[in-house]
Write a protein that holds these residues in place. Structure first.
Motif, PDB file in Angstrom:
ATOM      1  N   MET A 101       0.842  -1.209   0.000  1.00  0.00           N
ATOM      2  CA  MET A 101       0.000   0.000   0.000  1.00  0.00           C
ATOM      3  C   MET A 101       0.874   1.254   0.000  1.00  0.00           C
ATOM      4  O   MET A 101       0.636   2.207  -0.760  1.00  0.00           O
ATOM      5  CB  MET A 101      -0.911  -0.018   1.222  1.00  0.00           C
ATOM      6  N   ILE A 102       1.921   1.254   0.838  1.00  0.00           N
ATOM      7  CA  ILE A 102       2.796   2.420   0.929  1.00  0.00           C
ATOM      8  C   ILE A 102       3.617   2.574  -0.349  1.00  0.00           C
ATOM      9  O   ILE A 102       3.811   3.690  -0.852  1.00  0.00           O
ATOM     10  CB  ILE A 102       3.699   2.299   2.174  1.00  0.00           C
ATOM     11  N   CYS A 103       4.083   1.455  -0.917  1.00  0.00           N
ATOM     12  CA  CYS A 103       4.842   1.532  -2.177  1.00  0.00           C
ATOM     13  C   CYS A 103       3.963   2.007  -3.325  1.00  0.00           C
ATOM     14  O   CYS A 103       4.414   2.773  -4.181  1.00  0.00           O
ATOM     15  CB  CYS A 103       5.452   0.173  -2.510  1.00  0.00           C
ATOM     16  N   ALA A 104       2.708   1.549  -3.365  1.00  0.00           N
ATOM     17  CA  ALA A 104       1.803   2.011  -4.420  1.00  0.00           C
ATOM     18  C   ALA A 104       1.562   3.510  -4.297  1.00  0.00           C
ATOM     19  O   ALA A 104       1.518   4.235  -5.302  1.00  0.00           O
ATOM     20  CB  ALA A 104       0.477   1.241  -4.356  1.00  0.00           C
ATOM     21  N   ALA A 105       1.413   3.989  -3.052  1.00  0.00           N
ATOM     22  CA  ALA A 105       1.250   5.431  -2.851  1.00  0.00           C
ATOM     23  C   ALA A 105       2.516   6.180  -3.268  1.00  0.00           C
ATOM     24  O   ALA A 105       2.443   7.285  -3.827  1.00  0.00           O
ATOM     25  CB  ALA A 105       0.927   5.718  -1.384  1.00  0.00           C
ATOM     26  N   ARG A 106       3.683   5.590  -3.020  1.00  0.00           N
ATOM     27  CA  ARG A 106       4.942   6.206  -3.438  1.00  0.00           C
ATOM     28  C   ARG A 106       5.023   6.285  -4.966  1.00  0.00           C
ATOM     29  O   ARG A 106       5.534   7.262  -5.520  1.00  0.00           O
ATOM     30  CB  ARG A 106       6.113   5.397  -2.873  1.00  0.00           C
ATOM     31  N   ILE A 107       4.503   5.260  -5.645  1.00  0.00           N
ATOM     32  CA  ILE A 107       4.504   5.285  -7.109  1.00  0.00           C
ATOM     33  C   ILE A 107       3.611   6.413  -7.612  1.00  0.00           C
ATOM     34  O   ILE A 107       3.964   7.129  -8.553  1.00  0.00           O
ATOM     35  CB  ILE A 107       4.055   3.919  -7.673  1.00  0.00           C
ATOM     36  N   VAL A 108       2.435   6.580  -6.994  1.00  0.00           N
ATOM     37  CA  VAL A 108       1.560   7.695  -7.371  1.00  0.00           C
ATOM     38  C   VAL A 108       2.334   9.009  -7.273  1.00  0.00           C
ATOM     39  O   VAL A 108       2.250   9.882  -8.152  1.00  0.00           O
ATOM     40  CB  VAL A 108       0.309   7.759  -6.467  1.00  0.00           C
ATOM     41  N   GLU A 109       3.117   9.149  -6.235  1.00  0.00           N
ATOM     42  CA  GLU A 109       3.848  10.377  -5.986  1.00  0.00           C
ATOM     43  C   GLU A 109       5.002  10.582  -6.970  1.00  0.00           C
ATOM     44  O   GLU A 109       5.231  11.694  -7.455  1.00  0.00           O
ATOM     45  CB  GLU A 109       4.409  10.355  -4.563  1.00  0.00           C
ATOM     46  N   SER A 110       5.735   9.507  -7.289  1.00  0.00           N
ATOM     47  CA  SER A 110       7.025   9.678  -7.955  1.00  0.00           C
ATOM     48  C   SER A 110       7.056   9.333  -9.432  1.00  0.00           C
ATOM     49  O   SER A 110       7.924   9.817 -10.159  1.00  0.00           O
ATOM     50  CB  SER A 110       8.084   8.831  -7.237  1.00  0.00           C
TER      51      SER A 110
END
Length: 370
Positions: free
Chosen positions: A113-122
């Protein structure tokens, strides 16, 4: 009951902080995107589901036999420890191993979940941001479901495994935008998919089978997303840049292989760590389990263009090189079909029950009239 009261051992600080690195990227191009990725985004929206409703939580689970695990799959089977165990001891061992497995699934899903959110960001492309937003919701749902299964049905939780935490930390600390894809979508998700599938296909218990089948239906899309994005990007990289990513994959695969011993469980049963590691290495079931767990990772790594000589040698050392020829698309299609078949079976049962209730009501009405 708070999770802190269910841990088999003290997890330490309840919060783990990983410093943020890399840039948050915006895109002002709103009408451009890859057709395949936008189609996957649409599928991600269409396939959202509610874990409270789709899963039959009324099914009872015996925490001492939650998965219908055969004796032969227990690491201690055939050892002097097993011979001394009572039936109650063996039930507790099964509870701890099921808790350990599903706890790692739970922690991995929060990491996803946190990595997917990081992908959205980066990630620089808006089509990838769109899809990652749906995946973030998927992973939240999975974490919710695994947490409920552990709290309500198993009654025991294990802290995150050191090797899983190490790989998650390495993935999140890297400032390059493609690394959350590589660490999470390819390595952690690929390994989890294989583990989910092995339990889904061998458990005799309906509730864990439902949970794993429905989670895997989502994960099939996630791995497809990682393959699409990285295959396109890695075609543009230099040999040196590709080698850096292959080194990350090699290290991550060894970490994942060493994560799968469940040594923490054996330590809780009074077995010294060194001996627990030796017993895990000698277990024929775990040897097969570790090998099969790479059935999703190796073909995916090859597909995205990371297939250098050193990486291949590492896979030879692990005994998994031949898995590079596996048909990943077929495996993913089967994952989706199994979930759809489960749904069809459940709907058919519900339809028969409704029909029986209507028939019974009609008969009762006729008796009253007569």
């Amino acid at each position: 009951m708070p999770t802190s009261e269910l841990y088999a051992k003290d997890p330490g600080d309840p919060h783990w902080q990983v410093p943020a690195t890399g840039a948050a990227r915006f895109s002002w191009e709103y009408d451009d995107g890859r057709d395949r990725l936008l189609a996957l985004y649409q599928k991600g929206k269409d396939k959202q589901w509610d874990g409270q409703k789709r899963i039959d939580w009324d099914i009872e689970v015996d925490p001492h036999d939650a998965l219908g695990t055969p004796d032969e799959s227990m690491t201690l089977y055939g050892t002097r420890y097993w011979d001394k165990m009572t039936d109650r001891d063996k039930g507790q061992l099964r509870q701890h191993f099921a808790s350990w497995q599903f706890s790692q699934f739970l922690h991995g899903e929060q990491g996803a979940m946190i990595c997917a959110a990081r992908i959205v960001e980066s990630v620089p492309d808006l089509d990838a941001k769109f899809y990652s937003a749906t995946q973030t919701m998927d992973e939240a749902r999975h974490a919710e479901i695994y947490a409920r299964f552990l709290h309500e049905k198993i009654g025991l939780v294990y802290p995150i495994n050191d090797n899983l935490q190490s790989l998650l930390g390495d993935t999140l600390r890297d400032s390059r935008w493609d690394m959350p894809y590589l660490g999470m979508q390819v390595l952690i998700e690929g390994l989890a998919l294989a583990a989910f599938g092995m339990i889904r296909d061998t458990t005799s218990k309906p509730l864990p089978k439902q949970i794993l089948a429905y989670v895997m239906q989502d994960e099939a899309r996630h791995v497809a997303f990682g393959r699409m994005a990285l295959r396109d990007y890695y075609k543009q990289l230099s040999d040196a840049e590709l080698r850096e990513r292959e080194e990350f994959v090699i290290e991550g695969c060894y970490l994942m292989r060493d994560r799968l011993r469940g040594v923490e469980v054996l330590e809780n049963f009074g077995i010294p760590r060194t001996e627990a590691e030796e017993l895990s290495e000698r277990s024929e079931f775990l040897q097969l389990f570790r090998k099969l767990l790479f059935s999703r990772i190796v073909p995916c790594v090859k597909d995205i263009g990371l297939w250098g000589e050193r990486l291949q040698r590492a896979y030879v050392d692990m005994g998994v090189l031949e898995m590079g020829d596996s048909n990943l698309d077929l495996l993913m299609a089967q994952d989706e079909e199994i979930a759809e078949r489960l749904d069809a079976e459940r709907f058919a049962v519900e339809e028969r029950e409704r029909a029986a209730e209507v028939e019974e009501a009609i008969e009762e009405g006729q008796r009253l009239i007569g």
